[in-house]
Design a protein around this motif. Structure first.
Motif, short mmCIF file in Angstrom:
data_model
loop_
_atom_site.label_atom_id
_atom_site.label_comp_id
_atom_site.label_asym_id
_atom_site.label_seq_id
_atom_site.Cartn_x
_atom_site.Cartn_y
_atom_site.Cartn_z
N VAL A 128 48.03 20.71 -18.62
CA VAL A 128 49.15 20.61 -17.67
C VAL A 128 50.40 20.28 -18.47
N ASP A 129 51.49 20.99 -18.20
CA ASP A 129 52.69 20.84 -19.01
C ASP A 129 53.93 20.78 -18.12
N ASP A 130 54.55 19.60 -18.07
CA ASP A 130 55.83 19.39 -17.38
C ASP A 130 55.76 19.80 -15.90
N LEU A 131 54.76 19.28 -15.21
CA LEU A 131 54.56 19.60 -13.80
C LEU A 131 55.30 18.60 -12.92
N SER A 132 56.08 19.10 -11.98
CA SER A 132 56.82 18.24 -11.05
C SER A 132 56.77 18.84 -9.65
N PHE A 133 56.60 17.98 -8.65
CA PHE A 133 56.71 18.41 -7.26
C PHE A 133 56.82 17.17 -6.38
N THR A 134 57.24 17.40 -5.13
CA THR A 134 57.40 16.32 -4.15
C THR A 134 56.71 16.73 -2.86
N LEU A 135 56.01 15.79 -2.24
CA LEU A 135 55.33 16.03 -0.97
C LEU A 135 55.87 15.05 0.05
N VAL B 85 48.00 26.64 -6.75
CA VAL B 85 47.21 27.86 -6.84
C VAL B 85 47.15 28.35 -8.28
N GLY B 86 45.98 28.86 -8.66
CA GLY B 86 45.81 29.47 -9.97
C GLY B 86 44.35 29.74 -10.24
N GLU B 87 44.10 30.53 -11.27
CA GLU B 87 42.73 30.82 -11.66
C GLU B 87 42.12 29.66 -12.43
N SER B 88 40.85 29.79 -12.79
CA SER B 88 40.22 28.80 -13.65
C SER B 88 40.99 28.71 -14.96
N GLY B 89 41.25 27.48 -15.40
CA GLY B 89 42.01 27.28 -16.62
C GLY B 89 43.50 27.16 -16.41
N SER B 90 43.95 27.24 -15.16
CA SER B 90 45.39 27.16 -14.90
C SER B 90 45.92 25.74 -14.96
N GLY B 91 45.03 24.75 -14.84
CA GLY B 91 45.45 23.35 -14.86
C GLY B 91 45.44 22.69 -13.50
N LYS B 92 45.07 23.43 -12.46
CA LYS B 92 45.16 22.86 -11.12
C LYS B 92 44.14 21.73 -10.89
N THR B 93 42.92 21.89 -11.39
CA THR B 93 41.92 20.83 -11.20
C THR B 93 42.24 19.61 -12.06
N THR B 94 42.76 19.81 -13.26
CA THR B 94 43.21 18.68 -14.07
C THR B 94 44.30 17.91 -13.34
N THR B 95 45.19 18.62 -12.67
CA THR B 95 46.23 17.98 -11.87
C THR B 95 45.61 17.12 -10.78
N ARG C 246 44.26 1.74 -4.82
CA ARG C 246 44.41 3.12 -5.28
C ARG C 246 43.65 4.08 -4.36
N ALA C 247 42.48 3.66 -3.91
CA ALA C 247 41.70 4.51 -3.01
C ALA C 247 42.44 4.75 -1.70
N LYS C 248 43.19 3.76 -1.23
CA LYS C 248 43.95 3.94 0.01
C LYS C 248 45.17 4.82 -0.21
N ALA C 249 45.64 4.92 -1.46
CA ALA C 249 46.79 5.77 -1.73
C ALA C 249 46.40 7.24 -1.71
N VAL C 250 45.36 7.59 -2.45
CA VAL C 250 44.96 8.99 -2.60
C VAL C 250 43.44 9.11 -2.54
N GLN C 251 42.95 10.03 -1.72
CA GLN C 251 41.54 10.36 -1.66
C GLN C 251 41.36 11.84 -1.97
N ILE C 252 40.15 12.21 -2.38
CA ILE C 252 39.87 13.60 -2.70
C ILE C 252 38.63 14.09 -1.97
N VAL C 253 38.64 15.37 -1.62
CA VAL C 253 37.46 16.06 -1.11
C VAL C 253 37.15 17.17 -2.11
N PHE C 254 35.95 17.10 -2.70
CA PHE C 254 35.57 18.05 -3.74
C PHE C 254 34.98 19.31 -3.13
N GLN C 255 34.83 20.32 -3.98
CA GLN C 255 34.18 21.56 -3.56
C GLN C 255 32.74 21.30 -3.12
#
Length: 282
Positions: free
Chosen positions: A29-36, A45-55, A90-99
């Motif tokens: 992952v390189d210089d990624l920025s966004f706001t929600l 969005v991206g293919e395998s190796g795009s960095g999305k899962t690392t994000t 931290r758990a109350k801040a962000v949770q994840i649902v895996f594949q």
């Protein structure tokens, strides 16, 4: 120029993560920025190796960024978490649902008992209140008493994913990250889970970060889409705008890869080879 007065729910700026493999640095992952914003939904969005899962892993603390920062409701997400209080915060801040929902469901416990354990861990001491909350959470995802008593292996894939979502929602997180959360489901079940997520977002104001390789799924549930390739952002725009007029050849390739009547996978492979080989894998 006007600014949005609504405070950001999630703010990511300058995020970077690299690994060393055989003496070579690989930048994930390189210089990624966004706001929600509150109640917003962003598709990464991206293919395998795009960095999305690392994000996604950095957002929930499974990976530590080399640079950049992550703010949830204006507070920095700590690089390291020590002690029960910090872990629960931290758990109350962000949770994840895996594949694969088995990653978050205890194979030896009924679904209701698993969610009850999460509530106890987060300080709910009244058994009756916990039982009511378990029923409420399961009803929110379309499950009932039968599913509450069942072990994960006795449920369908869609039911397990609904249970995993209920478990994640039990702590009332500000942000829910979904890492390819519907990719293993058949199309009809995908639609049910996506409708469920849209309803939850509308009813609770939770923010969604939807990690996927599938632009069709992102179009269904997200307001904005961020296209990643080899760790970098290629495009980040409203979903409708990005899908109507994709600017980058890679985005156009992803869009062309979505099956539709008359879709020809061989033509997609040809278009891939026609693009700059330095930008796209073979």
């Amino acid at each position: 120029m006007t600014t949005d007065p609504t405070p950001a729910l999630l703010e990511v700026s300058g995020l970077r993560k690299a690994y060393r493999t055989g003496g070579t640095e690989v930048v994930a992952v390189d210089d990624l920025s966004f706001t929600l914003r509150p109640g917003g939904a962003l598709g990464i969005v991206g293919e395998s190796g795009s960095g999305k899962t690392t994000t996604a892993r950095m957002l929930i603390g499974l990976e530590r960024p080399d640079a950049g920062r992550i703010l949830v409701q204006g507070r920095p997400l700590a690089d390291s978490v020590r002690g029960k209080t910090a872990r629960l915060a931290r758990a109350k801040a962000v949770q994840i649902v895996f594949q694969d929902p088995y990653l978050s469901l205890d194979a030896r416990m009924g679904i209701g008992a698993t969610i009850d354990g999460v509530l106890r861990l987060h300080g709910s001491r009244d058994p009756a209140a916990r039982a009511a909350r378990v029923r409420e959470l399961l009803a929110q995802v379309g499950l009932g008493d039968r599913e509450a008593a069942a072990l994960p292996r006795h449920l369908s894939g869609g039911q397990r994913q609904r249970a995993a979502i209920a478990r994640a929602l039990a702590v009332e997180p500000a942000v829910l990250v979904l890492d390819e959360a519907v990719s293993a489901l058949d199309v009809s079940v995908q639609a049910q889970v996506l409708n469920l997520l849209a309803d939850i977002r509308r009813d609770t104001g939770i923010g969604l970060v939807f990690v996927s390789h599938d632009l069709a799924v992102v179009r269904y549930v997200c307001d904005e889409a961020l296209v990643m390739y080899r760790g970098r952002t290629l495009e980040h725009r409203p979903v409708a705008e990005l899908l109507a007029e994709p600017r980058d050849p890679y985005t156009r390739l992803l869009l062309a890869s979505v099956p539709r009547p008359g879709w020809d996978p061989d033509s997609i492979s040809s278009r891939r080879r026609a693009l700059d080989p330095k930008r796209l894998p073979a």
